[in-house]
Write a protein that holds these residues in place. Structure first.
Motif, PDB file in Angstrom:
ATOM      1  N   PHE A   3       0.835  -1.196   0.000  1.00 24.22           N
ATOM      2  CA  PHE A   3       0.000   0.000   0.000  1.00 24.22           C
ATOM      3  C   PHE A   3       0.877   1.258   0.000  1.00 24.22           C
ATOM      4  O   PHE A   3       1.876   1.310   0.678  1.00 24.22           O
ATOM      5  N   PRO A   4       0.528   2.307  -0.763  1.00 25.70           N
ATOM      6  CA  PRO A   4      -0.682   2.462  -1.572  1.00 25.70           C
ATOM      7  C   PRO A   4      -0.539   1.995  -3.008  1.00 25.70           C
ATOM      8  O   PRO A   4      -1.410   2.253  -3.829  1.00 25.70           O
ATOM      9  N   PHE A  51      -8.183   5.082  -0.797  1.00 24.13           N
ATOM     10  CA  PHE A  51      -8.924   5.647   0.326  1.00 24.13           C
ATOM     11  C   PHE A  51     -10.238   4.907   0.565  1.00 24.13           C
ATOM     12  O   PHE A  51     -10.618   4.634   1.707  1.00 24.13           O
ATOM     13  N   ASP A  52     -10.946   4.571  -0.517  1.00 25.44           N
ATOM     14  CA  ASP A  52     -12.236   3.906  -0.345  1.00 25.44           C
ATOM     15  C   ASP A  52     -12.089   2.484   0.179  1.00 25.44           C
ATOM     16  O   ASP A  52     -12.938   1.989   0.919  1.00 25.44           O
ATOM     17  N   TRP A 109     -12.449  12.634  -4.392  1.00 22.87           N
ATOM     18  CA  TRP A 109     -13.038  11.626  -5.286  1.00 22.87           C
ATOM     19  C   TRP A 109     -13.479  10.415  -4.459  1.00 22.87           C
ATOM     20  O   TRP A 109     -14.562   9.867  -4.694  1.00 22.87           O
ATOM     21  N   ALA A 110     -12.658  10.032  -3.497  1.00 23.91           N
ATOM     22  CA  ALA A 110     -13.009   8.896  -2.645  1.00 23.91           C
ATOM     23  C   ALA A 110     -14.283   9.174  -1.851  1.00 23.91           C
ATOM     24  O   ALA A 110     -15.152   8.302  -1.716  1.00 23.91           O
ATOM     25  N   GLU A 111     -14.399  10.375  -1.328  1.00 25.76           N
ATOM     26  CA  GLU A 111     -15.595  10.725  -0.563  1.00 25.76           C
ATOM     27  C   GLU A 111     -16.830  10.721  -1.453  1.00 25.76           C
ATOM     28  O   GLU A 111     -17.908  10.287  -1.032  1.00 25.76           O
ATOM     29  N   GLY A 112     -16.673  11.195  -2.693  1.00 27.87           N
ATOM     30  CA  GLY A 112     -17.798  11.197  -3.618  1.00 27.87           C
ATOM     31  C   GLY A 112     -18.259   9.801  -3.961  1.00 27.87           C
ATOM     32  O   GLY A 112     -19.463   9.510  -3.988  1.00 27.87           O
ATOM     33  N   VAL A 113     -17.305   8.911  -4.211  1.00 25.63           N
ATOM     34  CA  VAL A 113     -17.649   7.526  -4.508  1.00 25.63           C
ATOM     35  C   VAL A 113     -18.304   6.872  -3.296  1.00 25.63           C
ATOM     36  O   VAL A 113     -19.295   6.146  -3.409  1.00 25.63           O
TER      37      VAL A 113
END
Length: 295
Positions: free
Chosen positions: A51-52, A65-66, A282-286
């Motif tokens: 990771f990552p 992140f997700d 982007w992770a929060e949006g997904v």
């Protein structure tokens, strides 16, 4: 959807549900996963590399992140995404012939863990399949054809033929059984530093192409769901998310909408890719789109 999978696993004596994420795409998603090396596990939910992974963001990207933070379960992510990928190299050639297209990536999945081996006991109920593609398809071809609408249809026909393979019988031996799908549309790469160095006419041409492709993506996803009983389709609108920040970057902690670099405050890390701090958004949006699903 902010509890780390590590927290869930750390609960003494608790039984943690395992969910599986099979991801396909390009450099916006890649982490460098190789299907012939270590598979996802509690120690590394991506399996390999450490990771990552090898990302284009200078750090963790949105799927990093997700997978590790923005979820409510233990998620094992098989991330087949490959930098430079197009949907099908026969339709739009990638920048190098060694790039694995989404066609190649789906075939990797079908030839390895699609049959639900003991190493990867996924089911139709505990799995998610996501595709973020189109950036290179459009970026490498928007200037080549006057009839973009027709060509976008051709591209999406190819993409959803692959999606259908994830649902339907792969061979006489087994039925694949994917049911939960997440599609991510094409962001406004017409506003990237790469395109800002081009004439305004080129930027406008790419923008129009992106809008057409994204509009058709919604239609294809709706038709695909209607044609396949039990299938769920979700779409995260990356285009709107990018534009929201690019229209007012300082409100989101970025210096501006055009500079690029590796230091604090940059939205772009280079002329085409966004930084790890941008990928948090982007992770929060997904995660918001996936709210209420198995994740």
């Amino acid at each position: 959807m902010s509890t780390s999978f590590l927290l869930f696993f750390a609960l003494a004596g608790s039984v943690v549900a395992q969910n599986f994420w099979f991801s396909f795409g390009d450099s916006y998603t890649q982490t460098g996963f190789l299907d012939n090396e270590a598979l996802p596990s509690v120690a590394n939910p991506f399996g390999n590399p450490p990771f990552p992974g090898f990302t284009a963001t200078g750090g963790p990207n949105w799927i990093d992140f997700d997978t590790t933070t923005h979820n409510n379960s233990l998620v094992f992510t098989y991330n087949y995404a490959f930098g430079g990928a197009t949907i099908d190299a026969n339709l739009v050639a990638p920048f190098e012939p060694t790039v694995l297209s989404v066609t190649d990536q789906v075939n990797q999945f079908l030839q390895t863990v699609a049959s639900k081996p003991a190493s990867t006991p996924w089911t139709s109920e505990n799995s998610l399949f996501s595709i973020w593609i189109g950036i290179n398809d459009l970026g490498n071809s928007y200037f080549l054809s006057d009839n973009r609408t027709s060509f976008d249809t051709t591209l999406l026909d190819a993409e959803f033929a692959l999606v259908q393979q994830l649902v339907s019988t792969h061979s006489s031996l087994f039925d694949v059984g994917a049911r939960n799908f997440l599609f991510l549309n094409v962001p406004p790469t017409d506003r990237s530093p790469l395109m800002l160095a081009e004439p305004a006419s080129a930027q406008a041409m790419l923008k129009a192409n992106i809008l057409d492709f994204n509009s058709q993506l919604v239609e294809f996803a709706e038709n695909f769901k209607a044609s396949n009983a039990g299938v769920t389709t979700l779409i995260w609108d990356s285009n709107t998310a990018f534009n929201t920040i690019l229209d007012d970057p300082t409100a989101f902690g970025f210096i501006d909408a055009v500079s690029f670099g590796t230091g604090p405050g940059f939205f772009w890390i280079n002329t085409l890719h966004t930084t790890s701090p941008a990928n948090v958004f982007w992770a929060e949006g997904v995660a918001d789109v996936l709210e209420g699903t198995i994740f």
